[in-house]
Design an enzyme around this catalytic site. Structure first.
Site, short mmCIF file in Angstrom:
data_model
loop_
_atom_site.label_atom_id
_atom_site.label_comp_id
_atom_site.label_asym_id
_atom_site.label_seq_id
_atom_site.Cartn_x
_atom_site.Cartn_y
_atom_site.Cartn_z
N HIS A 1 -1.18 -7.55 -3.39
CA HIS A 1 -2.17 -6.60 -2.89
C HIS A 1 -1.59 -6.17 -1.38
CE1 HIS A 1 -4.45 -5.83 -6.19
NE2 HIS A 1 -4.88 -7.14 -6.48
N ASP B 1 -0.77 0.50 0.90
CA ASP B 1 -1.01 1.19 -0.37
C ASP B 1 -0.75 2.78 -0.13
OD1 ASP B 1 -1.72 -1.06 -1.75
OD2 ASP B 1 -3.97 -0.66 -1.77
#
Length: 397
Positions: free
Chosen positions: A127, A157
């Site tokens: 992540h 992200d």
């Protein structure tokens, strides 16, 4: 709109892929999101998109996906490496290669992965915080003495992932105008984060006064007391960013004068020269911390408004929305193009989430499938097990 007429297939994913699709949709592209059946989707990056449900574990579902992609300009693949190939939807099926003709050689095939494809972490799950850690950027971010702090999931992200993906798609589209051919756009969030962080990384690996020293001792990482956030008497915050000497002088003169007027006991009083004397920075920080705590945030915001002190309040999302012309907590599309502006705000501010499969009938009809063909696909399980047993009147595809 700049991308009107562009057809995009976006496989449902998290954060970077949906953001790349959102940027394209905001500027007029027709973005069709492929969702899994019986799987809720809470993605909020869906304005201007449509959704179709496909069961990609069935031959019928794969056949529909191939048909859609065969007529698309762009595909956004958010999966881990190899997933699309296992389904028979890899780029080799669509692009021409030596000795074979693909079904859509003009396709821009954009892939967003976490780790570099040839590195030791490529097969691992991860992540934002993991990609940020391996990029080298997390180690130089502000935080406490013990450890750095990560900036939500913004850098990897969205900046290094979604924005880099959208940029790559646009570059490939420009090149396609010359060659007539598509290509694969490979994005990984570790490399993307490093690229968007070129400025701090280059300074951190040099003797630069901006970031060249130990973390927390430099101008831009919380070391400088005149580039930081301060708590006010009401628990809210003010941002101070007066890096240049003229801006620092404006700030410190206003700050000292108002403290004197309010009867504060000042003790040590900084001069404009304190900005360049690192030995004075601890005293300067204490002076600013104590001073800001004497009044609420909005008092300081009003005091410095209109000045060149580089001091403004830290706003909540709801407060910041009031400064936007849309007055909405949903950010408006940006940048704004003068001749081909993005989606109207009424469209860009549509429902916060997109119901999976809401446009299945509509989309398949546009691709030339008859009602009978769609019902046959449902019977074959293309849209999931539930759709096999639903009637024409109740079928939710």
């Amino acid at each position: 709109m700049a991308l009107r007429g562009l057809s995009v297939i976006e496989f449902a994913g998290l954060a970077p892929g949906p953001f790349a699709g959102l940027l394209l949709a905001h500027h007029g592209a027709s973005v069709i999101r492929i969702d899994r059946p019986s799987s809720p989707n809470t993605d909020v990056l869906c304005a201007g998109k449509r959704s179709i449900v496909l069961d990609l574990k069935t031959p019928a579902g794969i056949a529909v996906a191939r048909r859609l992609i065969a007529h698309a300009d762009v595909l956004i693949d958010p999966f881990r490496p190899g997933v699309m190939e296992k389904m028979g939807l890899g780029p080799k099926f669509f692009h021409d290669s030596e000795g074979s003709i693909g079904v859509n050689d003009r396709l821009i095939y954009a892939r967003v992965a976490g780790f570099p494809p040839d590195g030791p972490h490529t097969s691992m799950a991860g992540h934002e915080i993991n990609y940020l850690a391996l990029s080298g950027v997390l180690s130089i971010l502000p935080g406490t003495r013990e450890k750095p702090t990560f900036p939500l999931n913004l850098l990897a992200d969205f900046a290094g992932g979604g924005l880099m993906c959208a940029t790559g798609i646009l570059l490939a589209l420009v090149e396609r105008c010359k060659s007539g051919r598509g290509q694969v756009v490979d994005v990984n969030m570790v490399s993307g984060t490093r690229y968007v962080s070129s400025f701090p990384l280059l300074h951190a690996t040099s003797t630069s006064h901006l970031l060249g020293g130990p973390r927390g001792s430099n101008l831009l990482d919380g070391g400088a007391p005149f580039y930081d956030v301060y708590t006010c008497s009401d628990g809210k915050w003010m941002s101070v960013g007066c890096l240049e000497p003229q801006f620092f002088k404006t700030f410190i003169d206003i700050f000292k004068n108002v403290l004197r007027m309010n009867g504060s006991k000042l003790g040590w009083i900084p001069t404009p020269e304190a900005r360049t004397r690192k030995e004075d920075w601890p005293k300067l920080r204490t002076f600013l911390e104590n001073g800001f705590k004497t009044k609420p945030r909005d008092y300081w915001a009003s005091l410095f408004h209109g000045s060149d002190a580089c001091v403004v309040p830290v706003l909540t999302p709801e407060e910041a929305a009031l400064l936007d012309p849309s007055r909405s907590v949903r950010p408006s599309p940006h940048p704004h193009l003068s001749r081909t502006p993005p989606l109207p705000r009424t469209v860009a501010r549509s429902s916060m989430v997109l119901e999976p499969g809401l446009h299945t009938w509509e989309v398949l009809g546009e691709f030339g499938l008859s009602r009978r063909e769609i019902l046959q696909l449902a019977s074959d399980g293309a849209f999931g097990e539930e759709s096999k047993h639903e009637t024409v009147s109740t079928c939710k595809l």
